[in-house]
Design a protein around this motif. Sequence first.
Motif, short mmCIF file in Angstrom:
data_model
loop_
_atom_site.label_atom_id
_atom_site.label_comp_id
_atom_site.label_asym_id
_atom_site.label_seq_id
_atom_site.Cartn_x
_atom_site.Cartn_y
_atom_site.Cartn_z
N TRP A 142 9.91 36.86 55.20
CA TRP A 142 9.73 38.21 55.73
C TRP A 142 9.84 39.24 54.61
CZ3 TRP A 142 14.04 36.93 59.78
CH2 TRP A 142 13.52 36.08 60.76
N ARG A 171 9.41 38.76 51.35
CA ARG A 171 8.31 38.64 50.39
C ARG A 171 7.04 39.32 50.93
NH1 ARG A 171 6.10 34.06 46.45
NH2 ARG A 171 3.92 34.47 46.72
N TYR A 172 6.80 39.15 52.22
CA TYR A 172 5.64 39.80 52.83
C TYR A 172 5.78 41.33 52.75
CZ TYR A 172 1.95 40.85 56.18
OH TYR A 172 0.82 41.34 56.78
N GLU A 228 4.81 42.45 49.35
CA GLU A 228 3.34 42.46 49.20
C GLU A 228 2.75 43.72 49.81
OE1 GLU A 228 1.13 39.15 50.75
OE2 GLU A 228 2.32 37.73 49.59
N LYS A 229 3.20 44.05 51.02
CA LYS A 229 2.63 45.19 51.74
C LYS A 229 3.05 46.53 51.13
CE LYS A 229 0.56 44.82 55.37
NZ LYS A 229 -0.90 44.75 55.59
N ALA A 246 2.81 47.32 48.08
CA ALA A 246 1.83 47.64 47.01
C ALA A 246 2.49 48.41 45.87
CB ALA A 246 0.65 48.42 47.58
N ARG A 284 3.73 49.13 42.24
CA ARG A 284 3.22 48.71 40.94
C ARG A 284 4.01 49.37 39.81
NH1 ARG A 284 -2.49 51.61 42.05
NH2 ARG A 284 -2.04 50.78 44.07
N LYS A 306 8.61 44.46 39.51
CA LYS A 306 7.27 45.04 39.70
C LYS A 306 7.11 46.40 39.04
CE LYS A 306 5.32 42.76 43.70
NZ LYS A 306 4.00 42.48 43.16
N ARG A 314 4.72 55.47 50.92
CA ARG A 314 4.80 54.73 52.18
C ARG A 314 6.22 54.24 52.50
NH1 ARG A 314 0.72 49.78 51.21
NH2 ARG A 314 -0.43 51.40 50.18
N GLN A 363 3.37 45.01 62.05
CA GLN A 363 2.89 43.63 61.97
C GLN A 363 4.02 42.72 62.45
OE1 GLN A 363 -0.07 41.93 60.20
NE2 GLN A 363 0.88 40.41 61.53
N MET A 410 -5.30 37.71 63.78
CA MET A 410 -4.80 37.71 62.39
C MET A 410 -3.85 36.52 62.20
SD MET A 410 -2.68 40.71 60.48
CE MET A 410 -3.94 41.79 59.85
N PRO A 414 1.74 35.86 59.24
CA PRO A 414 2.16 36.19 57.86
C PRO A 414 3.27 35.28 57.35
CG PRO A 414 2.18 38.15 59.25
CD PRO A 414 1.94 36.99 60.15
N SER A 415 4.20 34.88 58.24
CA SER A 415 5.31 34.02 57.78
C SER A 415 4.77 32.68 57.30
CB SER A 415 6.32 33.77 58.90
OG SER A 415 6.69 34.98 59.49
N THR A 438 2.74 33.11 54.07
CA THR A 438 3.63 33.37 52.94
C THR A 438 4.33 32.08 52.51
OG1 THR A 438 3.98 35.58 53.82
CG2 THR A 438 5.52 34.86 52.13
N ALA A 496 -0.76 35.91 46.71
CA ALA A 496 -0.46 36.93 47.71
C ALA A 496 -1.62 37.04 48.69
CB ALA A 496 -0.21 38.27 47.03
N HIS A 540 -1.98 39.94 50.27
CA HIS A 540 -2.23 41.38 50.32
C HIS A 540 -2.08 41.94 48.92
CE1 HIS A 540 -2.35 45.24 52.43
NE2 HIS A 540 -1.60 45.66 51.44
N TYR A 541 -3.06 42.73 48.48
CA TYR A 541 -3.03 43.27 47.12
C TYR A 541 -3.91 44.50 47.11
CZ TYR A 541 -3.52 43.17 41.98
OH TYR A 541 -3.50 43.48 40.64
N GLU A 542 -3.45 45.60 46.52
CA GLU A 542 -4.22 46.83 46.65
C GLU A 542 -4.84 47.33 45.34
OE1 GLU A 542 -2.23 49.79 48.97
OE2 GLU A 542 -1.76 48.35 50.54
N ASP A 543 -4.54 46.66 44.21
CA ASP A 543 -5.16 47.07 42.94
C ASP A 543 -6.55 46.43 42.81
OD1 ASP A 543 -3.26 48.74 42.07
OD2 ASP A 543 -2.17 47.30 40.85
#
Lengths: 249, 208
Positions: free
Chosen positions: A49, A51-52, A55-56, A58, A60, A82, A163, A234, B1, B4-5, B8, B63, B65-68
């Motif tokens: 949970w 780690r997710y 990821e979300k 974002a 950097r 990060k 966020r 989510q 969808m 996610p668990s 991951t 991952a 999810h990644y936004e770059d």
Amino acid sequence: MSEKKTTHFGFEQVETDKKAERVADVFHSVAGKYDLMNDLMSGGVHRLWKRYTIEKSAVRAGHKVLDIAGGTGDLSYQFSRKVGPDGLVVLADINASMLNVGRDRLLDRGAAGNLTFAQADAQYLPFPDNTFDCITIAFGLRNVTDKDMALEAMLRVLKPGGRLLILEFSKPGNPLLEKAYDTYSFKLLPLMGKLITNDSDSYRYLAESIRMHPDQKTLQGMMDSAGFVMTEFQNMTGGIVALHMGVKP
Amino acid sequence: MSNPSAITALFIVLEKAVTTALRYDPGTQAQLAKLAGQTLLIDCSRPAQKMYIQFGAADITLAGHYEDDVSATLSGSGADIAKLLFGDQHSLYGSGVSISGNAGVLAQLQGLAGQLDIDWEMALADLIGTLPAHTLANSLRTASGWGRERAQGAERLVREYLAEESSAVLGRSEFALFVDDIDNTRLALDRLGARIARLRARQDHKDH
């Protein structure tokens, strides 16, 4: 004679100004074995949970991150890697015992330089407006006395476009799973607490506080009311946990 | 969808497997360092799942999810992408996979996957100690060599039986002779046809 305001402490009603103290007692009691108990209680799934959530986020290099109720520093450690040397991570927790455990653990793991620690109440965040690119609060919001006030404080210290991520126990979508989860929480969890920390009451409180926490839709509504936009959630592991996200306009 | 668990958890297992494999193949690990800082998106259509591979100096991070920005995107079904990455195919033509962005990342990755050579003996030594690992690895190598020899011997025996004893199939040399005979016959026929055509042309010329 004026009637004192009350709020819930698990299933118990307590005076509003006493809740923080009672929550603090719980976490003083479990701090030393918090990680071990988390692993045992969730079967290690809390790592997935978290780690997710990372990821979300974002996050950097160069970002400023506030990890509220950061406890033993699981999220802060990853964020510190990060954001790199140009970024900053603030691990904040209202509870000194948890903060001490987190600080020692992070230093032992070699995380330093871009990390600071703050004993702070989520309702009264001691930071200037528009400071952080990202705020996370993992398994902490349900212990906050006034959640609306905390959400407003988080909005204030976030930069526009920043966020907020709230990782918290929530309401399972499947009635069968909910039943099994209830049995686990109210029977097995206090028993494990008794065996490992010799403190079943604290773990009973944890289970009760989860049931008293707003469900997914309600919390999303609270975020909207506080002023966040693009709010969404989510569900994870059948809704036992939900990750809520919102952006400061 | 997708859950996610579960996704991951799968990514963590894959990451650990790759990182462990790289530890026992320093050559590939050194090559991988050249990809450090690059991100490859695998956009899988069947099953529908995105996977971002972020290359580090000595490991990879997966991952969902990644936004770059990503360096390259590989799109296709899971089976087609796996075939392309780990098979012998060196062209995207007919692979069912498309790529956008920097195709060089894919070429490097494909090269790395092809030359992965894990030092299993060292991996064993970390688990059970150097001496037992060497003894076990030697035994396995001997057993594997013996097995390979027996398999090759059995194949040769079957081939000889089918070709020589039962005459059920032609031997390789007999088949080559047969093919040569056909070639010679075809050439002779071609020559004969050409002569007939020339004689016919001469006859026609005389008649006129």
